[in-house]
Design an enzyme around this catalytic site. Structure first.
Site: not given
Ligand code: TNX
Length: 525
Positions: A189, A261, A325
């Site tokens: 990450d 990420h 994301e």
């Molecule tokens: C979303 S769930 C994310 C993570 C964060 C998290 C915090 C997901 C696929 N990605 O990178 O740590 O929210 O709740």
């Protein structure tokens, strides 16, 4: 007369308060359980008999019993007439992970279709067994059991905070106790790259370390601790964890996040980004704009090299490639990305991400494996056997099942264990929101709007632990427990056999099992 009545009252009260002690109380609740008469006395002379193929289970059971009672039992491949715990394989058991456990005064018998079933029978036996030093009486019982779902997962983010091999093993022990069978290991990450890749040593020389870390909640005024922080697993350590998990019938699913990420990887190899600019391993929380440049051919070489080493290490059929994301700002201004979009006739940057996912998927498929990804990867996933992890509610999972993709349900509002489990006033700092024990317990991962045929694609559930605000293993365990006990029951027990109040009665007794394993947990109210 009055004294007699009083005595009667005392006798009745004692009988009532003691009765539940001998009731079999297991988590997760078995599908069928019948209490019978009498008990099996476990003593030093009791032998663990095992059929061919179950030697490892027998050895583990002996260790487990020693941990719980101090007795060290011999294992043997020679069947005993009495005073033994028999571990057997049987084709009469329908489900792959199913088992039958019979505790009688003469012997205890555990039969499974596979060694996994036998292992789960052992876990049930241990939960029936008192936690005391020396000989113990195990109440007689007949159990016929099998899981509701084949995927019963637990996720751990080791990037935001790092947990060493021993700490990870403590979590695998907890999974085994609850008959959970998939460990989703989030290894890369923005804030840290945690797996040694021989071809790219800088990923762990540079990418595993950050110079400072954000203090407090990321919505609070900015402050940093100025402490260098990090860690990673060598490939030898990774193998150690995989083997430890395998002995407990847990498959380890690695996650290599792409194309978002990616900041820790870009800090190690700046040429993996669109701007070729040196960035630092990220030191705060949220979504970083530093994503892999998917317009360059060399980025795909990197993905393939990394995934080749990962596939060589991990026997899991499924390899998680993230996909969530991914901010697309850099791609919008990147000549390489724009040129690739033009060449491949991609309408926008979302399609560019799909292009990347499909290319990586083809590569993973060519190695005989399949990809899993967060629900964002569903977009454009035609002609794909990708498994989808539905985290933004149930919608992604429902759409995926309709498109005949295997699905794991992990909707935030039930499955995010980085959320508070009780009134924030008395709890350690967490990211937000509330997912209490009852909420977790009452999750039914099977959407009623799916047809019976579509429901086949819902493979199970998973609890996720993101660790932005979880710096220690004690706190990680505290966030998992007791909620993971409820999640185990969601994954294992048929909906019709679930009852929250009754679960809480079992949970109160089960606490001592968590204590025995050294698993920190929130106290049951
Ligand atoms: C979303 S769930 C994310 C993570 C964060 C998290 C915090 C997901 C696929 N990605 O990178 O740590 O929210 O709740």
């Amino acid at each position: 007369m009055r004294n007699l009545l009083l005595l009667l009252l005392v006798v009745v009260t004692v009988a009532c308060t003691q009765a539940p002690l001998s009731e079999p109380m297991l988590i997760p609740q078995p599908q069928k359980i019948e209490k019978t008469e009498g008990f099996f006395k476990l003593k030093t002379s009791t032998v663990i008999y095992y059929e061919e193929g179950l030697e490892q289970e027998a050895a583990l059971l002996s260790d487990y019993i020693a941990r719980q009672t101090g007795l060290s039992l011999k294992t043997s491949a020679i069947e005993q007439s009495s005073n033994s715990i028999e571990l057997k394989l049987s084709d009469d058991i329908a489900s792959d992970e199913g088992y039958e456990l019979s505790v009688e005064s003469g012997n205890v018998e555990i039969e499974g279709k596979t060694s996994a079933g036998v292992f789960y029978g052992m876990q049930s036996l241990l939960q029936l067994m008192p936690i005391v030093q020396g000989s113990v009486k195990i109440p007689a019982v007949e159990i016929a059991d099998a899981p509701r779902f084949e995927y019963r997962g637990m996720h751990l983010d080791v990037c935001r905070h790092f947990f060493n091999v021993e700490e990870v093993k403590s979590l695998l022990d907890g999974m085994a106790l609850h008959k959970m069978n998939r460990f989703h290991w989030h290894l890369t990450d923005d804030q840290g790259w945690r797996i040694e890749i021989k071809k790219y040593p800088k990923l762990t020389e540079i990418g595993a370390w950050r110079n400072t870390t954000r203090i407090g909640h990321y919505s609070s005024p900015e402050a940093y601790d100025s402490v260098r922080y990090g860690g990673f697993y060598t490939q030898e350590q990774i193998k150690e964890v995989i083997d430890y998990a395998a002995a407990r019938h847990i498959v380890v699913i690695p996650e290599i996040e792409l194309p978002g990420h990616g900041q820790a990887a870009l800090a190690s190899y700046p040429e993996l980004g669109c701007k070729d600019e040196q960035v630092e391993v990220w030191n705060t929380w949220g979504i970083s704009p530093e994503v892999f440049c998917v317009g360059k051919e060399s980025t795909y070489t990197f993905f393939e090299d990394v995934l080749s080493e990962v596939i060589d290490l991990f026997p899991s059929e499924v390899i998680h490639i993230g996909g969530d994301e991914c901010l697309k700002d850099h791609w919008e201004h990147c000549p390489n990305c724009q040129a690739l979009m033009k060449k491949e006739k991609l309408a926008n940057e979302h399609e560019l991400q799909n292009y990347c996912t499909r290319r990586v998927e083809k590569f993973v498929n060519s190695k005989g494996r399949r990809i899993m990804g967060w629900d964002e990867i569903l977009e454009g996933a035609m002609d794909s056997n990708a498994m989808i992890m539905s985290w933004r509610g149930f919608g992604g999972g429902i759409a995926s099942a309709k498109m005949k993709h295997d699905v794991v349900m992990t909707p935030t509002e039930f499955c995010y264990f980085d959320y508070y489990q009780a009134d924030p006033e008395n709890e350690p700092l967490a990211i937000c929101c509330m997912v209490d024990l009852k909420k977790v317990y009452n999750l039914n991962p099977m959407p009623s709007e799916l047809t019976e045929e579509e429901q086949q694609y819902i493979k199970g559930v998973q609890a996720n632990l993101w660790t932005e605000y979880i710096p220690t293993i004690e706190q990680a365990q505290y966030m998992y427990y007791p909620r993971l006990c409820a999640m185990a029951e969601v994954g294992w027990t048929d909906q019709a056999n679930k009852d929250y109040d009754q679960f809480m009665v079992r949970m109160r007794k089960h606490e001592s099992m968590l204590d025995l394993l050294g698993l920190n947990h929130r106290k049951i109210e």
